[in-house]
Design a protein around this motif. Sequence first.
Motif, PDB file in Angstrom:
ATOM      1  N   ARG A  48     -11.357 -18.078 -22.889  1.00 26.94           N
ATOM      2  CA  ARG A  48      -9.910 -18.167 -22.663  1.00 26.94           C
ATOM      3  C   ARG A  48      -9.558 -17.763 -21.233  1.00 26.94           C
ATOM      4  O   ARG A  48      -8.713 -18.378 -20.590  1.00 26.94           O
ATOM      5  CB  ARG A  48      -9.162 -17.302 -23.672  1.00 26.94           C
ATOM      6  N   ARG A  49     -10.227 -16.735 -20.716  1.00 32.06           N
ATOM      7  CA  ARG A  49      -9.966 -16.295 -19.340  1.00 32.06           C
ATOM      8  C   ARG A  49     -10.322 -17.392 -18.344  1.00 32.06           C
ATOM      9  O   ARG A  49      -9.542 -17.721 -17.452  1.00 32.06           O
ATOM     10  CB  ARG A  49     -10.770 -15.030 -19.032  1.00 32.06           C
ATOM     11  N   ARG A  50     -11.488 -18.002 -18.519  1.00 30.84           N
ATOM     12  CA  ARG A  50     -11.918 -19.053 -17.596  1.00 30.84           C
ATOM     13  C   ARG A  50     -11.048 -20.301 -17.721  1.00 30.84           C
ATOM     14  O   ARG A  50     -10.738 -20.947 -16.715  1.00 30.84           O
ATOM     15  CB  ARG A  50     -13.385 -19.410 -17.836  1.00 30.84           C
ATOM     16  N   ALA A  51     -10.655 -20.642 -18.933  1.00 29.16           N
ATOM     17  CA  ALA A  51      -9.788 -21.807 -19.122  1.00 29.16           C
ATOM     18  C   ALA A  51      -8.410 -21.564 -18.499  1.00 29.16           C
ATOM     19  O   ALA A  51      -7.803 -22.484 -17.950  1.00 29.16           O
ATOM     20  CB  ALA A  51      -9.656 -22.137 -20.615  1.00 29.16           C
ATOM     21  N   ALA A  52      -7.918 -20.336 -18.561  1.00 28.18           N
ATOM     22  CA  ALA A  52      -6.634 -20.006 -17.934  1.00 28.18           C
ATOM     23  C   ALA A  52      -6.721 -20.158 -16.418  1.00 28.18           C
ATOM     24  O   ALA A  52      -5.785 -20.667 -15.785  1.00 28.18           O
ATOM     25  CB  ALA A  52      -6.214 -18.583 -18.306  1.00 28.18           C
ATOM     26  N   ILE A  53      -7.824 -19.739 -15.834  1.00 32.36           N
ATOM     27  CA  ILE A  53      -8.016 -19.906 -14.389  1.00 32.36           C
ATOM     28  C   ILE A  53      -8.035 -21.389 -14.037  1.00 32.36           C
ATOM     29  O   ILE A  53      -7.415 -21.820 -13.059  1.00 32.36           O
ATOM     30  CB  ILE A  53      -9.306 -19.200 -13.926  1.00 32.36           C
ATOM     31  N   GLU A  54      -8.726 -22.177 -14.833  1.00 28.63           N
ATOM     32  CA  GLU A  54      -8.780 -23.629 -14.615  1.00 28.63           C
ATOM     33  C   GLU A  54      -7.384 -24.238 -14.709  1.00 28.63           C
ATOM     34  O   GLU A  54      -6.996 -25.072 -13.890  1.00 28.63           O
ATOM     35  CB  GLU A  54      -9.723 -24.276 -15.634  1.00 28.63           C
ATOM     36  N   ALA A  55      -6.611 -23.800 -15.698  1.00 29.86           N
ATOM     37  CA  ALA A  55      -5.247 -24.312 -15.869  1.00 29.86           C
ATOM     38  C   ALA A  55      -4.362 -23.926 -14.686  1.00 29.86           C
ATOM     39  O   ALA A  55      -3.546 -24.733 -14.221  1.00 29.86           O
ATOM     40  CB  ALA A  55      -4.654 -23.785 -17.175  1.00 29.86           C
ATOM     41  N   GLU A  56      -4.509 -22.702 -14.199  1.00 27.31           N
ATOM     42  CA  GLU A  56      -3.725 -22.256 -13.043  1.00 27.31           C
ATOM     43  C   GLU A  56      -4.071 -23.065 -11.800  1.00 27.31           C
ATOM     44  O   GLU A  56      -3.182 -23.458 -11.043  1.00 27.31           O
ATOM     45  CB  GLU A  56      -3.953 -20.770 -12.779  1.00 27.31           C
ATOM     46  N   CYS A  57      -5.351 -23.319 -11.582  1.00 28.69           N
ATOM     47  CA  CYS A  57      -5.771 -24.116 -10.425  1.00 28.69           C
ATOM     48  C   CYS A  57      -5.211 -25.531 -10.506  1.00 28.69           C
ATOM     49  O   CYS A  57      -4.751 -26.085  -9.507  1.00 28.69           O
ATOM     50  CB  CYS A  57      -7.291 -24.163 -10.334  1.00 28.69           C
ATOM     51  N   ILE A  83      -2.869 -23.672 -21.533  1.00 27.87           N
ATOM     52  CA  ILE A  83      -4.300 -23.972 -21.612  1.00 27.87           C
ATOM     53  C   ILE A  83      -4.481 -25.099 -22.617  1.00 27.87           C
ATOM     54  O   ILE A  83      -4.082 -24.985 -23.767  1.00 27.87           O
ATOM     55  CB  ILE A  83      -5.110 -22.732 -22.047  1.00 27.87           C
ATOM     56  N   ARG A  84      -5.093 -26.186 -22.143  1.00 32.67           N
ATOM     57  CA  ARG A  84      -5.326 -27.353 -23.003  1.00 32.67           C
ATOM     58  C   ARG A  84      -6.827 -27.514 -23.277  1.00 32.67           C
ATOM     59  O   ARG A  84      -7.662 -26.853 -22.657  1.00 32.67           O
ATOM     60  CB  ARG A  84      -4.781 -28.610 -22.326  1.00 32.67           C
ATOM     61  N   ALA A  85      -7.145 -28.383 -24.187  1.00 31.03           N
ATOM     62  CA  ALA A  85      -8.548 -28.624 -24.553  1.00 31.03           C
ATOM     63  C   ALA A  85      -9.368 -29.088 -23.360  1.00 31.03           C
ATOM     64  O   ALA A  85     -10.541 -28.714 -23.230  1.00 31.03           O
ATOM     65  CB  ALA A  85      -8.623 -29.648 -25.681  1.00 31.03           C
ATOM     66  N   ASP A  86      -8.776 -29.862 -22.455  1.00 32.76           N
ATOM     67  CA  ASP A  86      -9.543 -30.331 -21.299  1.00 32.76           C
ATOM     68  C   ASP A  86      -9.907 -29.180 -20.359  1.00 32.76           C
ATOM     69  O   ASP A  86     -10.943 -29.223 -19.696  1.00 32.76           O
ATOM     70  CB  ASP A  86      -8.814 -31.446 -20.547  1.00 32.76           C
ATOM     71  N   HIS A  87      -9.091 -28.130 -20.318  1.00 32.29           N
ATOM     72  CA  HIS A  87      -9.442 -26.954 -19.518  1.00 32.29           C
ATOM     73  C   HIS A  87     -10.669 -26.250 -20.116  1.00 32.29           C
ATOM     74  O   HIS A  87     -11.570 -25.823 -19.385  1.00 32.29           O
ATOM     75  CB  HIS A  87      -8.271 -25.970 -19.431  1.00 32.29           C
ATOM     76  N   VAL A  88     -10.690 -26.139 -21.427  1.00 32.33           N
ATOM     77  CA  VAL A  88     -11.840 -25.512 -22.108  1.00 32.33           C
ATOM     78  C   VAL A  88     -13.082 -26.373 -21.907  1.00 32.33           C
ATOM     79  O   VAL A  88     -14.177 -25.846 -21.641  1.00 32.33           O
ATOM     80  CB  VAL A  88     -11.544 -25.295 -23.605  1.00 32.33           C
ATOM     81  N   LYS A  90     -13.806 -28.239 -19.393  1.00 32.84           N
ATOM     82  CA  LYS A  90     -14.287 -28.111 -18.011  1.00 32.84           C
ATOM     83  C   LYS A  90     -15.115 -26.844 -17.793  1.00 32.84           C
ATOM     84  O   LYS A  90     -16.005 -26.831 -16.960  1.00 32.84           O
ATOM     85  CB  LYS A  90     -13.113 -28.141 -17.039  1.00 32.84           C
ATOM     86  N   ILE A  91     -14.832 -25.795 -18.524  1.00 31.03           N
ATOM     87  CA  ILE A  91     -15.540 -24.529 -18.317  1.00 31.03           C
ATOM     88  C   ILE A  91     -16.675 -24.321 -19.319  1.00 31.03           C
ATOM     89  O   ILE A  91     -17.456 -23.391 -19.175  1.00 31.03           O
ATOM     90  CB  ILE A  91     -14.559 -23.322 -18.369  1.00 31.03           C
ATOM     91  N   ALA A  92     -16.777 -25.177 -20.322  1.00 31.63           N
ATOM     92  CA  ALA A  92     -17.706 -24.945 -21.431  1.00 31.63           C
ATOM     93  C   ALA A  92     -19.169 -24.892 -20.992  1.00 31.63           C
ATOM     94  O   ALA A  92     -19.904 -23.971 -21.371  1.00 31.63           O
ATOM     95  CB  ALA A  92     -17.518 -26.013 -22.502  1.00 31.63           C
ATOM     96  N   ALA A  93     -19.596 -25.856 -20.192  1.00 33.93           N
ATOM     97  CA  ALA A  93     -21.016 -25.908 -19.808  1.00 33.93           C
ATOM     98  C   ALA A  93     -21.418 -24.670 -19.015  1.00 33.93           C
ATOM     99  O   ALA A  93     -22.453 -24.051 -19.302  1.00 33.93           O
ATOM    100  CB  ALA A  93     -21.288 -27.179 -19.006  1.00 33.93           C
ATOM    101  N   GLU A  94     -20.621 -24.301 -18.038  1.00 38.93           N
ATOM    102  CA  GLU A  94     -20.940 -23.128 -17.217  1.00 38.93           C
ATOM    103  C   GLU A  94     -20.914 -21.851 -18.058  1.00 38.93           C
ATOM    104  O   GLU A  94     -21.783 -20.983 -17.902  1.00 38.93           O
ATOM    105  CB  GLU A  94     -19.954 -23.011 -16.066  1.00 38.93           C
ATOM    106  N   LEU A  95     -19.955 -21.748 -18.966  1.00 38.10           N
ATOM    107  CA  LEU A  95     -19.866 -20.571 -19.831  1.00 38.10           C
ATOM    108  C   LEU A  95     -21.110 -20.445 -20.709  1.00 38.10           C
ATOM    109  O   LEU A  95     -21.690 -19.369 -20.839  1.00 38.10           O
ATOM    110  CB  LEU A  95     -18.608 -20.639 -20.701  1.00 38.10           C
ATOM    111  N   LEU A  96     -21.530 -21.548 -21.303  1.00 38.66           N
ATOM    112  CA  LEU A  96     -22.731 -21.523 -22.150  1.00 38.66           C
ATOM    113  C   LEU A  96     -23.969 -21.158 -21.350  1.00 38.66           C
ATOM    114  O   LEU A  96     -24.826 -20.410 -21.825  1.00 38.66           O
ATOM    115  CB  LEU A  96     -22.899 -22.862 -22.855  1.00 38.66           C
ATOM    116  N   LEU A  97     -24.074 -21.682 -20.129  1.00 42.76           N
ATOM    117  CA  LEU A  97     -25.224 -21.325 -19.297  1.00 42.76           C
ATOM    118  C   LEU A  97     -25.194 -19.857 -18.887  1.00 42.76           C
ATOM    119  O   LEU A  97     -26.231 -19.187 -18.863  1.00 42.76           O
ATOM    120  CB  LEU A  97     -25.251 -22.204 -18.041  1.00 42.76           C
ATOM    121  N   ASP A  98     -24.006 -19.346 -18.579  1.00 44.83           N
ATOM    122  CA  ASP A  98     -23.902 -17.948 -18.178  1.00 44.83           C
ATOM    123  C   ASP A  98     -24.255 -16.988 -19.310  1.00 44.83           C
ATOM    124  O   ASP A  98     -24.762 -15.905 -19.060  1.00 44.83           O
ATOM    125  CB  ASP A  98     -22.485 -17.637 -17.681  1.00 44.83           C
ATOM    126  N   LEU A  99     -23.967 -17.366 -20.538  1.00 48.55           N
ATOM    127  CA  LEU A  99     -24.176 -16.472 -21.665  1.00 48.55           C
ATOM    128  C   LEU A  99     -25.447 -16.772 -22.455  1.00 48.55           C
ATOM    129  O   LEU A  99     -25.670 -16.167 -23.495  1.00 48.55           O
ATOM    130  CB  LEU A  99     -22.958 -16.497 -22.585  1.00 48.55           C
TER     131      LEU A  99
END
Length: 100
Positions: A48-57, A83-88, A90-99
């Motif tokens: 949610r934090r990363r998707a919010a940043i994406e939405a703000e940008c 925050i929309r589904a497209d924001h999530v 956009k961040i999904a792949a990087e989030l999964l790799l980071d975790l």
Amino acid sequence: MSLDAAPKTVPSSLTKQCLQLHHPDQKLTNEAVELSAEFLRLFIVEARRRAAIEAECEAEAEVDPIDNHMTDDDAPVKKPIEIRADHVAKIAAELLLDLS
């Protein structure tokens, strides 16, 4: 929903169902379920934090210089960020790799 209003825990029943998707006969201790629930909660908060940043940008990139929503005292008015589904997505792949 603000970040402060985040649920404090993921329900144990939901966590257990998620853990048993691939191994339905797997026995799980309560401690394992609780630790997994905390991991899921942290994962959701970070997503949610990363998707919010994406939405703000995205919102900043869409600002129209002609119609910049100025008030009488010349201070720009901020629109609420959605925050929309497209924001999530956009961040999904990087989030999964980071975790992982």
